[in-house]
Design a protein around this motif. Structure first.
Motif, PDB file in Angstrom:
ATOM      1  N   LEU A  56     -71.911   5.362  43.920  1.00 53.57           N
ATOM      2  CA  LEU A  56     -72.792   5.112  45.206  1.00 53.57           C
ATOM      3  C   LEU A  56     -71.876   4.204  46.073  1.00 53.57           C
TER       4      LEU A  56
ATOM      5  N   GLY B 216     -74.481   3.364  50.666  1.00 56.95           N
ATOM      6  CA  GLY B 216     -75.797   3.673  49.764  1.00 56.95           C
ATOM      7  C   GLY B 216     -75.900   5.081  49.986  1.00 56.95           C
ATOM      8  N   GLN B 217     -74.797   6.047  50.074  1.00 59.98           N
ATOM      9  CA  GLN B 217     -74.627   7.435  49.703  1.00 59.98           C
ATOM     10  C   GLN B 217     -74.267   7.595  48.384  1.00 59.98           C
ATOM     11  N   PHE B 218     -74.452   8.920  47.897  1.00 62.30           N
ATOM     12  CA  PHE B 218     -73.946   9.330  46.904  1.00 62.30           C
ATOM     13  C   PHE B 218     -72.760   9.942  46.919  1.00 62.30           C
TER      14      PHE B 218
ATOM     15  N   PHE C 102     -80.147   4.646  39.642  1.00 65.83           N
ATOM     16  CA  PHE C 102     -79.656   4.862  40.831  1.00 65.83           C
ATOM     17  C   PHE C 102     -80.990   5.342  41.615  1.00 65.83           C
TER      18      PHE C 102
ATOM     19  N   HIS D 116     -81.992   4.240  45.070  1.00 67.05           N
ATOM     20  CA  HIS D 116     -81.052   4.533  46.144  1.00 67.05           C
ATOM     21  C   HIS D 116     -81.310   5.939  46.644  1.00 67.05           C
ATOM     22  N   LEU D 117     -82.279   6.697  46.291  1.00 64.59           N
ATOM     23  CA  LEU D 117     -82.409   8.177  46.478  1.00 64.59           C
ATOM     24  C   LEU D 117     -83.075   8.227  47.787  1.00 64.59           C
TER      25      LEU D 117
ATOM     26  N   ALA E 248     -80.393   7.643  50.530  1.00 61.91           N
ATOM     27  CA  ALA E 248     -79.090   8.326  50.284  1.00 61.91           C
ATOM     28  C   ALA E 248     -78.688   9.459  51.256  1.00 61.91           C
ATOM     29  N   ASN E 249     -79.658   9.763  52.376  1.00 63.61           N
ATOM     30  CA  ASN E 249     -79.367  10.823  53.138  1.00 63.61           C
ATOM     31  C   ASN E 249     -79.002  11.851  52.459  1.00 63.61           C
ATOM     32  N   CYS E 250     -79.297  12.294  51.283  1.00 63.75           N
ATOM     33  CA  CYS E 250     -78.975  13.417  50.661  1.00 63.75           C
ATOM     34  C   CYS E 250     -80.115  14.500  50.306  1.00 63.75           C
TER      35      CYS E 250
END
Lengths: 397, 201
Positions: free
Chosen positions: A212, A216-218, A243, A246-247, A250-252
């Motif tokens: 992380l 706050g991104q992966f 985690f 944080h999903l 995470a902008n993922c």
């Protein structure tokens, strides 16, 4: 549909080794077994497997749309309340799905019955999409099957096309699995080939090494930000990991999307039965307590339930913690009991065909929203577990 | 009327070549990220075009225009954006302009492009390496949205291919940019099952 004692290719083992297919034999037992194979007619494949599987996927999507609106069902599926928004939002914003695999009981006649939908982390992709394909090419080249013989196996092309629909060319996609689990890793490799064929960048990261960042991104093991992540790791575990909080920030982009937590959950089976009671490809299914409590719907299924009841936890992989009862007596149960503590559903038992002493299960691959291929596994027992064998198939010329 | 020939139906299997497991082929090697790219930096489109006609240039006037358009698109997507004009001016040597805030009401501020950089990607068709806009920095240098620092807005040099990765959105860092990781290992506990033989089904 017939089981044909066709005989192996003389050099199949060398071919498997050359393809890096190291798990063709596992626990001292064959896993890839081409000594006998399954033959289908085109009508059987198209009318009984392909079209119904596409329809079943559409029904699962309808059920997902209903479950996200219903807090009681979200609870019954044991989806952690803290992450309901994440799951619901992924559905409502139309996050695209990549792939899934239905497990169907079918004997060549009558409607195939859906046992469950591996909609989140289906494996056996390499053997189904690639090694099975090479098997047919070799058999035709050797003159052992006619030139016009075919196979229901558009899986690889469809995956490439689907990756191209989801991502712009050049997008970097990370693929996460447990690196030491060979079968899981092989499935991610197969997907990575498809992604690269769609001009995407494919990168591997062990799921345990995802980090992380301070924003706050992966990030992967080399501290590179992850913008798109395919994870061969179940949503039910993901949502219970440290985690998980944080999903959302995470902008993922995740594959499968979070709403697959609903579709891959065995709790979707009773919801499907409630919505589409009597559908030819569904088996009657209920939440365990519904069956104890009784209802008009349970009564209407009495005949089917009298033939046997299969109890399955809402989460389960490779047949673990499944029990089959007839007349209140256990006739078969999985040795693996690792999912015993979770809510259970009860599904009417569908007698499986026995061919050459084995019970085949059809795995029909769905890519995007369309069924595009299939692979078969067979097991001596009624519960298809990790000692089952993968069997090639062909469509008769 | 003739009926269509039935025999030529499309096969139900893919046209693929077999793949190989266990090799490096499926996944990109990290090292490939570090290929060097021959790079040109120009303060404007017209300077690029003027240089294009000279001996030894590997680019054409058309490539100048295409690269400039790409850099402008990247600028719109990923230019640093500030809520205050003063802060923007401090960060970018006073070269800022305003645009309406996306939420409506008020303005946000972003630096003017001080030029653009384009790589010679001959034989490298990785389309993720797009021409990048550059901005003045507070230290009197130039920088891309992705954080590559340049001493000048005109010249040539060898740059890492990663210098051409798209810049960060205003919200978060772009994929594949290196970032500082504060914790890891937050996935993989697998709490719904007590076995760990595999997660597929």
């Amino acid at each position: 549909m017939q089981r044909i004692e066709i005989g192996t290719r003389p050099d199949w083992k060398e071919k498997a080794e050359a393809a890096g297919f190291k798990f063709h034999t596992m626990y001292g037992e064959p896993y890839w077994d081409e000594s006998s194979v399954y033959e289908f007619t085109l009508e059987q494949v198209e009318n009984d497997i392909e079209e119904p599987s596409t329809e079943l996927h559409a029904m699962c999507r309808e059920a997902a749309g209903r479950i996200v609106e219903d807090e009681e069902l979200m609870s019954r599926l044991d989806i952690p309340r803290a992450h309901w928004d994440l799951v619901v939002e992924s559905w409502k914003s139309g996050q695209p799905e990549l792939y899934g695999r239905f497990d169907l009981v079918y004997d060549g006649t009558g409607p195939a019955k859906m046992l469950e939908y591996n909609a989140d982390t289906p494996t056996s992709l390499f053997e189904s999409a690639s090694f099975q394909w090479s098997w047919l090419e070799d058999m035709i080249a050797a003159g052992r099957l006619p030139e016009e013989t075919d196979q229901f196996n558009g899986t690889f092309e469809a995956l490439t096309e689907r990756f191209g629909e989801i991502f712009a060319p050049g997008t970097d996609v990370h693929f996460a699995a447990f690196e030491d689990l060979l079968e899981d890793y092989s499935t991610t490799e197969m997907l990575a080939y498809a992604a690269r064929a769609a001009d995407l960048g494919a990168h591997f990261v062990d799921i345990r090494k995802i980090g992380l960042t301070d924003k706050g991104q992966f990030a992967d093991a080399e501290s590179r930000v992850i913008g798109a992540l395919f994870k061969l790791y179940p949503w039910e575990d993901m949502l219970r990991d440290d985690f998980a909080d944080h999903l959302a920030g995470a902008n993922c982009q995740l594959l499968e999307p979070a709403w697959k937590a609903i579709v891959s959950n065995k709790g979707i089976l009773p919801v499907l039965w409630e919505m589409f009671e009597g559908h030819p490809n569904l088996l009657p299914a209920f939440f365990a307590d519904e069956i104890e409590a009784g209802s008009a719907r349970v009564d209407r299924a009495a005949q089917a339930l009298a033939r046997g009841i299969v109890r399955k936890p809402v989460f389960s992989r490779e047949g673990a913690s499944i029990t089959i009862e007839q007349d209140g007596r256990v006739i078969e149960q999985a040795q693996e009991r690792t999912y015993d503590d979770h809510p259970m559903i009860a599904q009417a038992y569908a007698e499986m065909p026995v061919m050459g002493g084995f019970r085949p299960i059809i795995g029909s691959w769905v890519v995007g929203e369309t069924c595009v291929g299939m692979g078969l596994r067979e097991d001596r027992s009624r519960i298809t577990q990790d000692l089952s064998r993968f069997k090639p198939h062909y469509i008769r010329a | 009327m003739t009926s269509p020939e039935q025999k030529t139906r499309r096969p139900k299997r893919s046209r693929i070549t077999p793949v190989m497991l266990g090799g490096a082929a499926a996944f990109a090697l990290a090292g490939c990220q570090d290929d060097r790219v021959e790079t040109q930096v120009f303060p404007s489109l017209s300077e690029c075009q003027a240089e294009a006609s000279k001996d030894g240039s590997w680019w054409t006037q058309e490539e100048c225009s295409a690269a400039f358009a790409d850099a402008e698109a990247a600028h719109k997507e990923s230019a640093p954006r500030y809520a205050e004009e003063k802060l923007c001016n401090e960060q970018h040597g006073g070269a800022c302009y305003a645009e309406p805030a996306p939420s409506g009401g008020g303005s946000i501020f972003l630096p003017l492009m001080a030029g653009y950089m384009m790589g010679n990607l001959m034989g490298n068709n990785n389309s993720s390496y797009k021409p990048q806009p550059i901005y003045r920095t507070s230290a009197g240098k130039f920088a891309t949205p992705g954080g590559t620092i340049l001493n000048s807005n005109k010249g040539s040099g060898q740059f890492r291919a990663t210098s051409f990765r798209s810049g960060p959105s205003t919200k978060a860092a772009a994929p594949m940019t290196r970032a500082s990781v504060k914790s890891s290992g937050g996935f993989g506990a697998s709490r719904t099952s007590t076995s760990s033989r595999g997660f597929g089904g």
